[in-house]
Design a protein around this motif. Structure first.
Motif, PDB file in Angstrom:
ATOM      1  N   ALA A  15       0.798  -1.217   0.000  1.00  0.00           N
ATOM      2  CA  ALA A  15       0.000   0.000   0.000  1.00  0.00           C
ATOM      3  C   ALA A  15       0.838   1.277   0.000  1.00  0.00           C
ATOM      4  O   ALA A  15       0.299   2.368   0.174  1.00  0.00           O
ATOM      5  CB  ALA A  15      -0.935   0.002   1.206  1.00  0.00           C
ATOM      6  N   LYS A  16       2.129   1.143  -0.174  1.00  0.00           N
ATOM      7  CA  LYS A  16       3.007   2.313  -0.184  1.00  0.00           C
ATOM      8  C   LYS A  16       2.794   3.147   1.077  1.00  0.00           C
ATOM      9  O   LYS A  16       2.514   4.339   1.021  1.00  0.00           O
ATOM     10  CB  LYS A  16       2.765   3.170  -1.435  1.00  0.00           C
ATOM     11  N   LEU A  17       2.918   2.479   2.229  1.00  0.00           N
ATOM     12  CA  LEU A  17       2.676   3.138   3.508  1.00  0.00           C
ATOM     13  C   LEU A  17       3.910   3.826   4.083  1.00  0.00           C
ATOM     14  O   LEU A  17       3.917   4.214   5.231  1.00  0.00           O
ATOM     15  CB  LEU A  17       2.146   2.120   4.535  1.00  0.00           C
ATOM     16  N   GLY A  18       4.958   3.987   3.291  1.00  0.00           N
ATOM     17  CA  GLY A  18       6.184   4.590   3.793  1.00  0.00           C
ATOM     18  C   GLY A  18       6.072   6.074   4.069  1.00  0.00           C
ATOM     19  O   GLY A  18       6.817   6.622   4.862  1.00  0.00           O
ATOM     20  N   HIS A  19       5.126   6.734   3.425  1.00  0.00           N
ATOM     21  CA  HIS A  19       4.987   8.194   3.585  1.00  0.00           C
ATOM     22  C   HIS A  19       3.524   8.522   3.786  1.00  0.00           C
ATOM     23  O   HIS A  19       2.667   8.126   3.003  1.00  0.00           O
ATOM     24  CB  HIS A  19       5.530   8.901   2.343  1.00  0.00           C
ATOM     25  N   SER A  44      -7.815  13.303   8.833  1.00  0.00           N
ATOM     26  CA  SER A  44      -7.525  12.972   7.441  1.00  0.00           C
ATOM     27  C   SER A  44      -6.487  11.852   7.362  1.00  0.00           C
ATOM     28  O   SER A  44      -6.628  10.911   6.575  1.00  0.00           O
ATOM     29  CB  SER A  44      -7.018  14.224   6.722  1.00  0.00           C
ATOM     30  N   ALA A  45      -5.443  11.944   8.186  1.00  0.00           N
ATOM     31  CA  ALA A  45      -4.403  10.909   8.219  1.00  0.00           C
ATOM     32  C   ALA A  45      -4.988   9.580   8.665  1.00  0.00           C
ATOM     33  O   ALA A  45      -4.666   8.520   8.114  1.00  0.00           O
ATOM     34  CB  ALA A  45      -3.270  11.338   9.143  1.00  0.00           C
ATOM     35  N   LYS A  46      -5.867   9.628   9.666  1.00  0.00           N
ATOM     36  CA  LYS A  46      -6.492   8.404  10.170  1.00  0.00           C
ATOM     37  C   LYS A  46      -7.347   7.753   9.071  1.00  0.00           C
ATOM     38  O   LYS A  46      -7.280   6.550   8.858  1.00  0.00           O
ATOM     39  CB  LYS A  46      -7.348   8.727  11.403  1.00  0.00           C
ATOM     40  N   ALA A  47      -8.128   8.544   8.370  1.00  0.00           N
ATOM     41  CA  ALA A  47      -8.969   8.015   7.284  1.00  0.00           C
ATOM     42  C   ALA A  47      -8.105   7.412   6.186  1.00  0.00           C
ATOM     43  O   ALA A  47      -8.409   6.331   5.654  1.00  0.00           O
ATOM     44  CB  ALA A  47      -9.853   9.122   6.725  1.00  0.00           C
ATOM     45  N   TRP A  48      -7.004   8.080   5.854  1.00  0.00           N
ATOM     46  CA  TRP A  48      -6.093   7.591   4.812  1.00  0.00           C
ATOM     47  C   TRP A  48      -5.500   6.244   5.231  1.00  0.00           C
ATOM     48  O   TRP A  48      -5.470   5.297   4.442  1.00  0.00           O
ATOM     49  CB  TRP A  48      -4.990   8.628   4.587  1.00  0.00           C
TER      50      TRP A  48
END
Length: 165
Positions: free
Chosen positions: A111-115, A123-127
């Motif tokens: 999921a490309k969770l590095g950044h 917003s970050a939580k939803a992402w």
């Protein structure tokens, strides 16, 4: 020879395990702890030894024979007393922790969770929740992929006709 290797040398075959007491220094204080060790399987020993030797070659450094010997064992340091958590439980919990770490590493890659491109908390939580949902769906789908057939049936390997020349 290091004290760890001396004690680990008592573990002669795969799955033999042992623990010993240690004291760890932290901020000038001595904290009681224990080292829990298990002898790896032959396959894991071979893989670990190759990894140690290859890393040394890459860095153009000589690898001490003691380092290769220690690669035969997996060691965990804990400060949890033995009357609260047995040696076997410590090693089992570490095994679970390792599986979780590998899962998150795979998720991070999928999921490309590095950044994290969001700065606001909600917003970050939803992402992150969205990305985790995608990862879980991929895991669930890939687990079923081996038995998936577009025709709704599984054709035995020997029933598939060979190419005629």
């Amino acid at each position: 020879e290091s004290p760890c290797l001396s004690i680990c040398a008592l573990l002669k075959k795969p799955d033999d395990c042992k623990e010993w007491s240690v004291h760890l220094r932290h901020n000038g204080q001595m904290i009681p702890g224990r080292v829990c060790a298990i002898h790896k399987s032959q396959e894991a020993v071979d893989k670990a030894a190759r990894k140690v030797v290859n890393r040394g070659k890459r860095k153009q450094q000589n690898v001490a024979s003691e380092t290769v010997e220690l690669a035969r064992f997996m060691m965990v340091v804990t400060t949890v007393p033995g009357d609260k958590l047995s040696l076997e439980d410590v090693l089992e919990l570490y095994r679970y922790r390792w599986q979780i770490k590998l899962l998150f590493k795979r998720f991070k890659s999928l999921a490309k969770l590095g950044h994290l491109p969001k700065t606001e908390k909600e917003s970050a939580k939803a992402w992150l929740y969205g990305k985790m949902l995608i990862c879980l769906l991929i895991e669930k789908t890939s687990a079923r992929a081996k038995s998936f057939s577009p025709w709704g049936i599984v054709i035995p390997r020997q029933a598939i006709p060979q190419q005629v020349a």
